[in-house]
Design a protein around this motif. Structure first.
Motif, mmCIF file in Angstrom:
data_model
loop_
_atom_site.group_PDB
_atom_site.id
_atom_site.type_symbol
_atom_site.label_atom_id
_atom_site.label_comp_id
_atom_site.label_asym_id
_atom_site.label_seq_id
_atom_site.Cartn_x
_atom_site.Cartn_y
_atom_site.Cartn_z
ATOM 1 N N ALA A 114 -15.325 -18.854 28.782
ATOM 2 C CA ALA A 114 -14.597 -20.115 28.606
ATOM 3 C C ALA A 114 -15.021 -20.774 27.293
ATOM 4 O O ALA A 114 -14.178 -21.266 26.532
ATOM 5 C CB ALA A 114 -14.845 -21.051 29.789
ATOM 6 N N GLU A 115 -16.314 -20.756 27.019
ATOM 7 C CA GLU A 115 -16.804 -21.333 25.761
ATOM 8 C C GLU A 115 -16.299 -20.563 24.550
ATOM 9 O O GLU A 115 -15.866 -21.157 23.567
ATOM 10 C CB GLU A 115 -18.333 -21.348 25.733
ATOM 11 N N VAL A 116 -16.381 -19.244 24.611
ATOM 12 C CA VAL A 116 -15.947 -18.424 23.478
ATOM 13 C C VAL A 116 -14.471 -18.673 23.174
ATOM 14 O O VAL A 116 -14.083 -18.852 22.016
ATOM 15 C CB VAL A 116 -16.223 -16.924 23.745
ATOM 16 N N LEU A 117 -13.651 -18.698 24.214
ATOM 17 C CA LEU A 117 -12.207 -18.916 24.002
ATOM 18 C C LEU A 117 -11.943 -20.309 23.436
ATOM 19 O O LEU A 117 -11.124 -20.470 22.524
ATOM 20 C CB LEU A 117 -11.442 -18.688 25.304
ATOM 21 N N TRP A 118 -12.618 -21.320 23.981
ATOM 22 C CA TRP A 118 -12.428 -22.687 23.487
ATOM 23 C C TRP A 118 -12.895 -22.799 22.031
ATOM 24 O O TRP A 118 -12.188 -23.366 21.196
ATOM 25 C CB TRP A 118 -13.184 -23.689 24.369
ATOM 26 N N ILE A 119 -14.071 -22.275 21.732
ATOM 27 C CA ILE A 119 -14.605 -22.369 20.374
ATOM 28 C C ILE A 119 -13.717 -21.602 19.397
ATOM 29 O O ILE A 119 -13.465 -22.062 18.281
ATOM 30 C CB ILE A 119 -16.072 -21.891 20.317
ATOM 31 N N ALA A 120 -13.214 -20.442 19.805
ATOM 32 C CA ALA A 120 -12.308 -19.681 18.931
ATOM 33 C C ALA A 120 -11.046 -20.485 18.646
ATOM 34 O O ALA A 120 -10.598 -20.560 17.492
ATOM 35 C CB ALA A 120 -11.957 -18.342 19.567
ATOM 36 N N ALA A 121 -10.474 -21.098 19.674
ATOM 37 C CA ALA A 121 -9.263 -21.909 19.483
ATOM 38 C C ALA A 121 -9.560 -23.135 18.623
ATOM 39 O O ALA A 121 -8.798 -23.453 17.698
ATOM 40 C CB ALA A 121 -8.701 -22.327 20.842
ATOM 41 N N ALA A 122 -10.667 -23.814 18.907
ATOM 42 C CA ALA A 122 -11.014 -25.011 18.139
ATOM 43 C C ALA A 122 -11.329 -24.662 16.691
ATOM 44 O O ALA A 122 -10.892 -25.372 15.772
ATOM 45 C CB ALA A 122 -12.208 -25.720 18.793
ATOM 46 N N ALA A 123 -12.064 -23.587 16.480
ATOM 47 C CA ALA A 123 -12.398 -23.175 15.113
ATOM 48 C C ALA A 123 -11.126 -22.861 14.329
ATOM 49 O O ALA A 123 -10.984 -23.265 13.170
ATOM 50 C CB ALA A 123 -13.335 -21.970 15.130
ATOM 51 N N THR A 124 -10.196 -22.179 14.975
ATOM 52 C CA THR A 124 -8.930 -21.869 14.316
ATOM 53 C C THR A 124 -8.170 -23.156 13.977
ATOM 54 O O THR A 124 -7.680 -23.326 12.859
ATOM 55 C CB THR A 124 -8.063 -20.957 15.210
ATOM 56 N N ALA A 125 -8.077 -24.055 14.941
ATOM 57 C CA ALA A 125 -7.356 -25.320 14.726
ATOM 58 C C ALA A 125 -8.006 -26.163 13.639
ATOM 59 O O ALA A 125 -7.313 -26.862 12.895
ATOM 60 C CB ALA A 125 -7.289 -26.104 16.035
ATOM 61 N N LEU A 126 -9.330 -26.100 13.536
ATOM 62 C CA LEU A 126 -10.052 -26.909 12.554
ATOM 63 C C LEU A 126 -10.252 -26.195 11.220
ATOM 64 O O LEU A 126 -10.822 -26.765 10.289
ATOM 65 C CB LEU A 126 -11.415 -27.314 13.122
ATOM 66 N N GLY A 127 -9.803 -24.938 11.122
ATOM 67 C CA GLY A 127 -9.976 -24.177 9.890
ATOM 68 C C GLY A 127 -11.422 -23.748 9.648
ATOM 69 O O GLY A 127 -11.837 -23.573 8.508
ATOM 70 N N THR A 128 -12.163 -23.587 10.723
ATOM 71 C CA THR A 128 -13.568 -23.170 10.645
ATOM 72 C C THR A 128 -13.667 -21.685 10.976
ATOM 73 O O THR A 128 -12.900 -21.178 11.786
ATOM 74 C CB THR A 128 -14.408 -23.985 11.663
ATOM 75 N N ASP A 129 -14.617 -21.025 10.378
ATOM 76 C CA ASP A 129 -14.844 -19.612 10.647
ATOM 77 C C ASP A 129 -15.579 -19.464 11.978
ATOM 78 O O ASP A 129 -16.768 -19.795 12.074
ATOM 79 C CB ASP A 129 -15.656 -18.998 9.509
ATOM 80 N N GLY A 130 -14.891 -18.975 12.996
ATOM 81 C CA GLY A 130 -15.494 -18.786 14.305
ATOM 82 C C GLY A 130 -16.650 -17.805 14.279
ATOM 83 O O GLY A 130 -17.619 -17.953 15.027
#
Length: 158
Positions: free
Chosen positions: A19-35
């Motif tokens: 759940a964390e990995v999926l959320w962080i991947a989505a948030a990183a993508t939305a924020l333009g951060t390198d997951g």
């Protein structure tokens, strides 16, 4: 019985960690951060010598899931006698909020201050709360505290 508790802890940890990995991947993508930078930061926080390794992000994911499993196992053992699903969910949310506060407000600023600035605090807090919900869902289901959802059973048709 120990094997049953171990498998519940593993399943709860994997569910929470995913759940964390999926959320962080989505948030990183939305924020333009390198997951992958986040996964790399996990590994270099634990083993600073991995900074230059191309395996660092993968090792970071491995560390993340091992810690997730350990956390779920401890949580599950501590609340193994809890019979109410609602109490288990609330306890999981409180425990994971406390883990977040300890990690992001105390520990990480001391050992890896750069890690704390990779994502906004609300994003990382939500990741921990999602971990709690996913972990508690598995623990409740596997402990038989809630009947399994059967979307195609006769009882659930409109």
């Amino acid at each position: 019985m120990a094997n049953g508790k171990t498998s519940v802890g593993v399943a709860g940890g994997v569910a929470g960690g995913m759940a964390e990995v999926l959320w962080i991947a989505a948030a990183a993508t939305a924020l333009g951060t390198d997951g992958w930078a986040i996964a790399r930061a996990v590994s270099t926080t634990v083993v600073p010598g991995l900074a230059a390794s191309s395996l660092a992000p993968w090792i970071g994911l491995l560390i993340h899931f091992l810690l997730s499993i350990a956390l779920a196992a401890v949580f599950g053992r501590a609340l193994s006698r809890q019979r109410r699903a609602a109490t288990l969910f609330l306890a999981a949310l409180a425990a994971l909020a406390a883990v977040w506060a300890f990690n992001f407000l105390l520990l990480l600023p001391l050992i890896n201050p750069a890690f704390v600035s990779l994502l906004p605090h609300p994003v990382t807090l939500i990741s921990k709360l999602l971990f709690g919900v996913a972990m508690a869902s598995v623990l409740v289901r596997q402990a038989g505290r809630e009947p399994p959802i059967q979307p195609f059973s006769e009882n659930h048709h409109a």
